[in-house]
Write a protein that holds these residues in place. Sequence first.
Motif, PDB file in Angstrom:
ATOM      1  N   UNK A   6      21.904 -10.762   5.068  1.00 51.84           N
ATOM      2  CA  UNK A   6      20.839  -9.824   4.738  1.00 51.84           C
ATOM      3  C   UNK A   6      19.483 -10.487   4.906  1.00 51.84           C
ATOM      4  N   UNK A   7      18.481  -9.859   4.361  1.00 51.88           N
ATOM      5  CA  UNK A   7      17.127 -10.377   4.468  1.00 51.88           C
ATOM      6  C   UNK A   7      16.999 -11.769   3.846  1.00 51.88           C
ATOM      7  N   UNK A   8      17.704 -12.000   2.736  1.00 52.22           N
ATOM      8  CA  UNK A   8      17.664 -13.315   2.097  1.00 52.22           C
ATOM      9  C   UNK A   8      18.273 -14.374   3.019  1.00 52.22           C
ATOM     10  N   UNK A   9      19.329 -14.012   3.723  1.00 51.20           N
ATOM     11  CA  UNK A   9      19.932 -14.931   4.679  1.00 51.20           C
ATOM     12  C   UNK A   9      18.979 -15.255   5.818  1.00 51.20           C
ATOM     13  N   UNK A  10      18.302 -14.219   6.301  1.00 48.90           N
ATOM     14  CA  UNK A  10      17.322 -14.427   7.363  1.00 48.90           C
ATOM     15  C   UNK A  10      16.220 -15.368   6.896  1.00 48.90           C
ATOM     16  N   UNK A  11      15.713 -15.121   5.703  1.00 50.03           N
ATOM     17  CA  UNK A  11      14.625 -15.952   5.172  1.00 50.03           C
ATOM     18  C   UNK A  11      15.080 -17.395   4.938  1.00 50.03           C
ATOM     19  N   UNK A  12      16.330 -17.570   4.548  1.00 49.95           N
ATOM     20  CA  UNK A  12      16.876 -18.915   4.383  1.00 49.95           C
ATOM     21  C   UNK A  12      16.927 -19.632   5.725  1.00 49.95           C
ATOM     22  N   UNK A  13      17.418 -18.943   6.752  1.00 50.23           N
ATOM     23  CA  UNK A  13      17.450 -19.530   8.094  1.00 50.23           C
ATOM     24  C   UNK A  13      16.038 -19.844   8.585  1.00 50.23           C
ATOM     25  N   UNK A  79      21.072 -12.192  13.513  1.00 48.41           N
ATOM     26  CA  UNK A  79      20.924 -11.249  12.402  1.00 48.41           C
ATOM     27  C   UNK A  79      20.297  -9.954  12.891  1.00 48.41           C
ATOM     28  N   UNK A  80      19.466 -10.054  13.900  1.00 51.36           N
ATOM     29  CA  UNK A  80      18.924  -8.840  14.487  1.00 51.36           C
ATOM     30  C   UNK A  80      17.462  -8.570  14.217  1.00 51.36           C
ATOM     31  N   UNK A  81      16.820  -9.415  13.441  1.00 52.64           N
ATOM     32  CA  UNK A  81      15.387  -9.215  13.204  1.00 52.64           C
ATOM     33  C   UNK A  81      14.562  -9.537  14.450  1.00 52.64           C
ATOM     34  N   UNK A  82      15.118 -10.393  15.267  1.00 51.89           N
ATOM     35  CA  UNK A  82      14.458 -10.842  16.491  1.00 51.89           C
ATOM     36  C   UNK A  82      15.520 -10.804  17.574  1.00 51.89           C
TER      37      UNK A  82
END
Length: 161
Positions: A6-13, A79-82
Amino acid sequence: MFAVLDDAGYRTLLALHIITAMVWVGGGVLLTLQAERARRARDEDEYVKVAMGAEFWGTRVFIPSSIVLLACGLGMVGIGHVGFGKPFVDVGLAGWALSFLIGSAFLGPQSGKVKELLGADGSITPLVVGRVNRILWVARADLVILLAVVVNMAVKPGGGL
């Protein structure tokens, strides 16, 4: 594969990506500055020690950091944000690949050759200093590539997040 994050995973990466970039690029800046200081002081002993230190830090810190940086970047894409095809992602990947190639194919092996040239007595000859000069010129060019990638990632030309 990474879509479950999720978003938290993205932010961690993203945080890990930034931290490993700081380690990799910051370490390169520090080594370059140390070498330049020794060169200007005409301290050949220190100059060669910095080059030998670069081999140590490169294999134990910079290469692992660069691999973690790449994995985190790919994870963020996954993740798909980028997505691939964004100019800043493509430039970042190209810069990473070029810098990794320079480090593993030239900088590391050349540092090993300096060790061989030093021999058992550790005497510093003009040949050793010349080899270190070559290594450091390439290291400076590599650092310019890395700094350009950092600016690219910060500015995100062509659109980003």
